[in-house]
Design a protein around this motif. Structure first.
Motif, PDB file in Angstrom:
ATOM      1  N   CYS A  74       2.589  55.234  39.461  1.00 32.86           N
ATOM      2  CA  CYS A  74       2.445  56.042  38.226  1.00 32.86           C
ATOM      3  C   CYS A  74       1.777  57.193  38.118  1.00 32.86           C
ATOM      4  CB  CYS A  74       1.566  54.858  37.249  1.00 32.86           C
ATOM      5  SG  CYS A  74       2.347  53.172  36.964  1.00 32.86           S
ATOM      6  N   ILE A  75       0.727  57.430  38.802  1.00 29.26           N
ATOM      7  CA  ILE A  75      -0.017  58.916  39.018  1.00 29.26           C
ATOM      8  C   ILE A  75       1.090  59.861  39.658  1.00 29.26           C
ATOM      9  CG2 ILE A  75      -1.344  60.075  40.402  1.00 29.26           C
ATOM     10  CD1 ILE A  75      -3.290  57.657  40.374  1.00 29.26           C
ATOM     11  N   MET A  76       2.031  59.443  40.278  1.00 31.93           N
ATOM     12  CA  MET A  76       2.855  60.583  40.995  1.00 31.93           C
ATOM     13  C   MET A  76       3.724  60.665  40.030  1.00 31.93           C
ATOM     14  SD  MET A  76       3.517  58.930  44.845  1.00 31.93           S
ATOM     15  CE  MET A  76       5.182  60.159  45.057  1.00 31.93           C
ATOM     16  N   ILE A  77       4.411  59.542  39.284  1.00 36.51           N
ATOM     17  CA  ILE A  77       5.372  59.901  38.032  1.00 36.51           C
ATOM     18  C   ILE A  77       4.762  60.781  36.884  1.00 36.51           C
ATOM     19  CG2 ILE A  77       6.650  58.795  36.198  1.00 36.51           C
ATOM     20  CD1 ILE A  77       7.216  56.083  37.988  1.00 36.51           C
ATOM     21  N   ILE A  78       3.557  60.474  36.430  1.00 35.24           N
ATOM     22  CA  ILE A  78       3.068  61.095  35.559  1.00 35.24           C
ATOM     23  C   ILE A  78       2.957  62.530  35.914  1.00 35.24           C
ATOM     24  CG2 ILE A  78       0.698  61.700  34.252  1.00 35.24           C
ATOM     25  CD1 ILE A  78       0.345  58.440  34.457  1.00 35.24           C
ATOM     26  N   TYR A  79       2.270  62.864  37.145  1.00 37.62           N
ATOM     27  CA  TYR A  79       2.344  64.333  37.473  1.00 37.62           C
ATOM     28  C   TYR A  79       3.505  64.989  37.719  1.00 37.62           C
ATOM     29  CZ  TYR A  79       1.083  68.608  39.702  1.00 37.62           C
ATOM     30  OH  TYR A  79       0.706  70.013  40.286  1.00 37.62           O
ATOM     31  N   LEU A  80       4.586  64.310  38.569  1.00 43.26           N
ATOM     32  CA  LEU A  80       5.816  64.969  38.666  1.00 43.26           C
ATOM     33  C   LEU A  80       6.497  65.187  37.628  1.00 43.26           C
ATOM     34  CD1 LEU A  80       6.737  63.290  42.054  1.00 43.26           C
ATOM     35  CD2 LEU A  80       5.949  65.413  41.875  1.00 43.26           C
ATOM     36  N   THR A  81       6.329  64.364  36.355  1.00 45.43           N
ATOM     37  CA  THR A  81       7.091  64.544  35.065  1.00 45.43           C
ATOM     38  C   THR A  81       6.523  65.596  34.341  1.00 45.43           C
ATOM     39  OG1 THR A  81       8.131  62.212  35.721  1.00 45.43           O
ATOM     40  CG2 THR A  81       8.386  63.082  33.594  1.00 45.43           C
ATOM     41  N   TYR A  82       5.354  65.209  34.057  1.00 49.25           N
ATOM     42  CA  TYR A  82       4.600  65.844  32.978  1.00 49.25           C
ATOM     43  C   TYR A  82       3.768  67.095  33.423  1.00 49.25           C
ATOM     44  CZ  TYR A  82       6.217  61.663  30.836  1.00 49.25           C
ATOM     45  OH  TYR A  82       7.171  60.507  30.607  1.00 49.25           O
ATOM     46  N   LYS A  83       3.466  66.959  34.635  1.00 55.50           N
ATOM     47  CA  LYS A  83       2.502  68.116  35.271  1.00 55.50           C
ATOM     48  C   LYS A  83       1.207  68.316  34.564  1.00 55.50           C
ATOM     49  CE  LYS A  83       5.670  69.635  38.266  1.00 55.50           C
ATOM     50  NZ  LYS A  83       6.655  68.630  37.781  1.00 55.50           N
ATOM     51  N   LYS A  84       0.737  67.182  34.287  1.00 55.88           N
ATOM     52  CA  LYS A  84      -0.859  67.086  33.488  1.00 55.88           C
ATOM     53  C   LYS A  84      -1.742  66.390  34.365  1.00 55.88           C
ATOM     54  CE  LYS A  84       1.149  67.338  28.973  1.00 55.88           C
ATOM     55  NZ  LYS A  84       0.592  68.758  28.718  1.00 55.88           N
ATOM     56  N   TRP A  85      -2.633  67.335  34.997  1.00 55.41           N
ATOM     57  CA  TRP A  85      -3.948  66.748  35.946  1.00 55.41           C
ATOM     58  C   TRP A  85      -4.706  66.129  35.116  1.00 55.41           C
ATOM     59  CZ3 TRP A  85      -4.020  65.859  40.713  1.00 55.41           C
ATOM     60  CH2 TRP A  85      -3.352  66.559  41.605  1.00 55.41           C
ATOM     61  N   GLN A  86      -4.696  66.496  33.736  1.00 49.95           N
ATOM     62  CA  GLN A  86      -5.821  65.592  32.991  1.00 49.95           C
ATOM     63  C   GLN A  86      -5.481  64.532  32.597  1.00 49.95           C
ATOM     64  OE1 GLN A  86      -4.022  68.403  32.133  1.00 49.95           O
ATOM     65  NE2 GLN A  86      -5.001  69.651  30.436  1.00 49.95           N
ATOM     66  N   GLU A  87      -4.062  63.881  32.585  1.00 50.51           N
ATOM     67  CA  GLU A  87      -3.780  62.434  32.577  1.00 50.51           C
ATOM     68  C   GLU A  87      -3.872  61.799  33.963  1.00 50.51           C
ATOM     69  OE1 GLU A  87       0.034  62.449  31.151  1.00 50.51           O
ATOM     70  OE2 GLU A  87      -0.272  63.413  29.074  1.00 50.51           O
ATOM     71  N   VAL A  88      -3.833  62.445  35.058  1.00 49.73           N
ATOM     72  CA  VAL A  88      -4.201  61.835  36.280  1.00 49.73           C
ATOM     73  C   VAL A  88      -5.308  61.402  36.466  1.00 49.73           C
ATOM     74  CG1 VAL A  88      -4.006  62.216  38.733  1.00 49.73           C
ATOM     75  CG2 VAL A  88      -1.945  63.064  37.391  1.00 49.73           C
ATOM     76  N   PHE A  89      -6.251  62.415  36.067  1.00 52.25           N
ATOM     77  CA  PHE A  89      -7.719  62.090  36.128  1.00 52.25           C
ATOM     78  C   PHE A  89      -8.025  60.978  35.149  1.00 52.25           C
ATOM     79  CE2 PHE A  89      -8.201  66.832  37.095  1.00 52.25           C
ATOM     80  CZ  PHE A  89      -8.324  66.637  38.475  1.00 52.25           C
ATOM     81  N   LEU A  90      -7.507  61.038  33.964  1.00 52.94           N
ATOM     82  CA  LEU A  90      -7.661  59.929  33.010  1.00 52.94           C
ATOM     83  C   LEU A  90      -7.333  58.711  33.772  1.00 52.94           C
ATOM     84  CD1 LEU A  90      -8.427  58.547  30.282  1.00 52.94           C
ATOM     85  CD2 LEU A  90      -5.987  59.417  29.399  1.00 52.94           C
ATOM     86  N   PHE A  91      -6.132  58.374  34.258  1.00 49.33           N
ATOM     87  CA  PHE A  91      -5.693  57.296  34.801  1.00 49.33           C
ATOM     88  C   PHE A  91      -6.589  56.842  35.850  1.00 49.33           C
ATOM     89  CE2 PHE A  91      -3.155  54.110  36.932  1.00 49.33           C
ATOM     90  CZ  PHE A  91      -1.880  53.982  36.109  1.00 49.33           C
ATOM     91  N   ILE A  92      -7.045  57.543  36.893  1.00 50.38           N
ATOM     92  CA  ILE A  92      -7.998  57.215  37.946  1.00 50.38           C
ATOM     93  C   ILE A  92      -9.344  56.731  37.374  1.00 50.38           C
ATOM     94  CG2 ILE A  92      -9.285  58.085  39.786  1.00 50.38           C
ATOM     95  CD1 ILE A  92      -7.175  60.242  40.296  1.00 50.38           C
ATOM     96  N   ALA A  93      -9.911  57.420  36.280  1.00 47.57           N
ATOM     97  CA  ALA A  93     -10.960  57.216  35.544  1.00 47.57           C
ATOM     98  C   ALA A  93     -11.036  55.674  35.014  1.00 47.57           C
ATOM     99  CB  ALA A  93     -11.538  58.115  34.632  1.00 47.57           C
ATOM    100  N   VAL A  94     -10.004  55.331  34.405  1.00 47.58           N
ATOM    101  CA  VAL A  94      -9.689  54.071  33.651  1.00 47.58           C
ATOM    102  C   VAL A  94      -9.743  53.175  34.855  1.00 47.58           C
ATOM    103  CG1 VAL A  94      -8.018  52.587  32.678  1.00 47.58           C
ATOM    104  CG2 VAL A  94      -8.622  54.714  31.726  1.00 47.58           C
ATOM    105  N   MET A  95      -8.970  52.967  35.802  1.00 47.82           N
ATOM    106  CA  MET A  95      -8.988  52.283  37.211  1.00 47.82           C
ATOM    107  C   MET A  95     -10.410  52.177  37.782  1.00 47.82           C
ATOM    108  SD  MET A  95      -6.135  50.997  36.222  1.00 47.82           S
ATOM    109  CE  MET A  95      -6.188  49.658  37.643  1.00 47.82           C
ATOM    110  N   ILE A  96     -10.854  53.119  38.154  1.00 47.18           N
ATOM    111  CA  ILE A  96     -12.217  53.227  38.885  1.00 47.18           C
ATOM    112  C   ILE A  96     -13.482  52.512  38.111  1.00 47.18           C
ATOM    113  CG2 ILE A  96     -14.010  54.673  40.118  1.00 47.18           C
ATOM    114  CD1 ILE A  96     -11.751  56.136  41.221  1.00 47.18           C
ATOM    115  N   GLY A  97     -13.474  52.937  36.727  1.00 49.88           N
ATOM    116  CA  GLY A  97     -14.409  52.351  36.085  1.00 49.88           C
ATOM    117  C   GLY A  97     -14.111  51.038  35.853  1.00 49.88           C
ATOM    118  N   SER A  98     -12.997  50.642  35.374  1.00 53.09           N
ATOM    119  CA  SER A  98     -12.994  49.182  35.484  1.00 53.09           C
ATOM    120  C   SER A  98     -13.163  48.353  36.308  1.00 53.09           C
ATOM    121  CB  SER A  98     -11.420  49.018  34.724  1.00 53.09           C
ATOM    122  OG  SER A  98     -11.065  47.621  34.675  1.00 53.09           O
TER     123      SER A  98
END
Length: 213
Positions: A74-98
């Motif tokens: 999902c992270i690869m799809i988000i970055y390659l499709t939308y080129k938004k590092w902020q959303e990648v960081f959000l995704f990672i923060a959600v999963m690690i924090g959980s």
């Protein structure tokens, strides 16, 4: 963000926090024992060979290794499709924090698991780690792909898919007898709280960045 948005956030935040706190308290005090046993007893008659195989599959999908693989895809799809590092960081923060919240809470509560006749599960029971992982993973998938989709059918499909995965993975843990219903409820509330906070902070920072540019 406007003042009423902050007030709305605080109201929802404290409602979820209160719900989780009450759930945790009644679990610690043993007040959920009756309903926990009742739900397990009601599920046992539904066991069939094919349904058990399906529930074992969805339980596996909710385990840490498959969840990490799905997250990376999902992270690869988000970055390659939308080129938004902020959303990648959000995704990672959600999963690690959980994951961190689940580990810490399990260690604090130290609730023993129910005895399962299907699989052996090490570790403590409350809150359900699989449920928290599913809630966080598919919750953030719904949020990110929804915001990039304008078609109603696609949005409904994303929503239905995400909710179905969360509910099915959570139910698989009940079906296999490795969690109580109160573990599931606690997992939904705690991961829901974390997901809500991270998304709110993300949107706040994005809007602030937009105003300053």
């Amino acid at each position: 963000m406007q003042a009423h948005s902050h007030k709305h956030f605080m109201v929802v935040f404290f409602l979820i926090l209160l719900s989780f706190s009450v759930t945790t308290y009644v679990v610690i005090m043993g007040y959920t024992a009756t309903i926990d046993r009742y739900v397990i007893e009601k599920i046992i008659p539904t066991h069939t060979e094919s349904l058990t195989a399906a529930m074992q599959f969805f339980s596996f999908i909710g385990d840490i290794v498959p969840a990490v693989i799905i997250s990376l895809i999902c992270i690869m799809i988000i970055y390659l499709t939308y080129k938004k590092w902020q959303e990648v960081f959000l995704f990672i923060a959600v999963m690690i924090g959980s994951t961190a919240l689940n580990t810490f809470t399990k260690w604090m509560i130290k609730r023993e698991r129910p005895e399962s006749t299907f699989v052996y599960e090490a570790g403590f029971s409350y809150p359900s780690g699989h449920t928290m992982a599913a809630m966080s993973l598919y919750g953030i998938i719904i949020f990110l792909f929804w915001k990039h989709t304008r078609h109603a059918v696609a949005r409904v499909s994303i929503l239905v898919f995400g909710i179905t995965m969360i509910v099915t993975i959570a139910f698989s843990r009940l079906y296999l007898g490795v969690h109580y219903i109160s573990d599931i409820i606690g997992g939904v509330l705690l991961s829901g709280l974390w997901l809500y906070v991270t998304i709110y902070v993300y949107q706040y920072l994005i809007e602030k960045q937009s105003e300053e540019s």
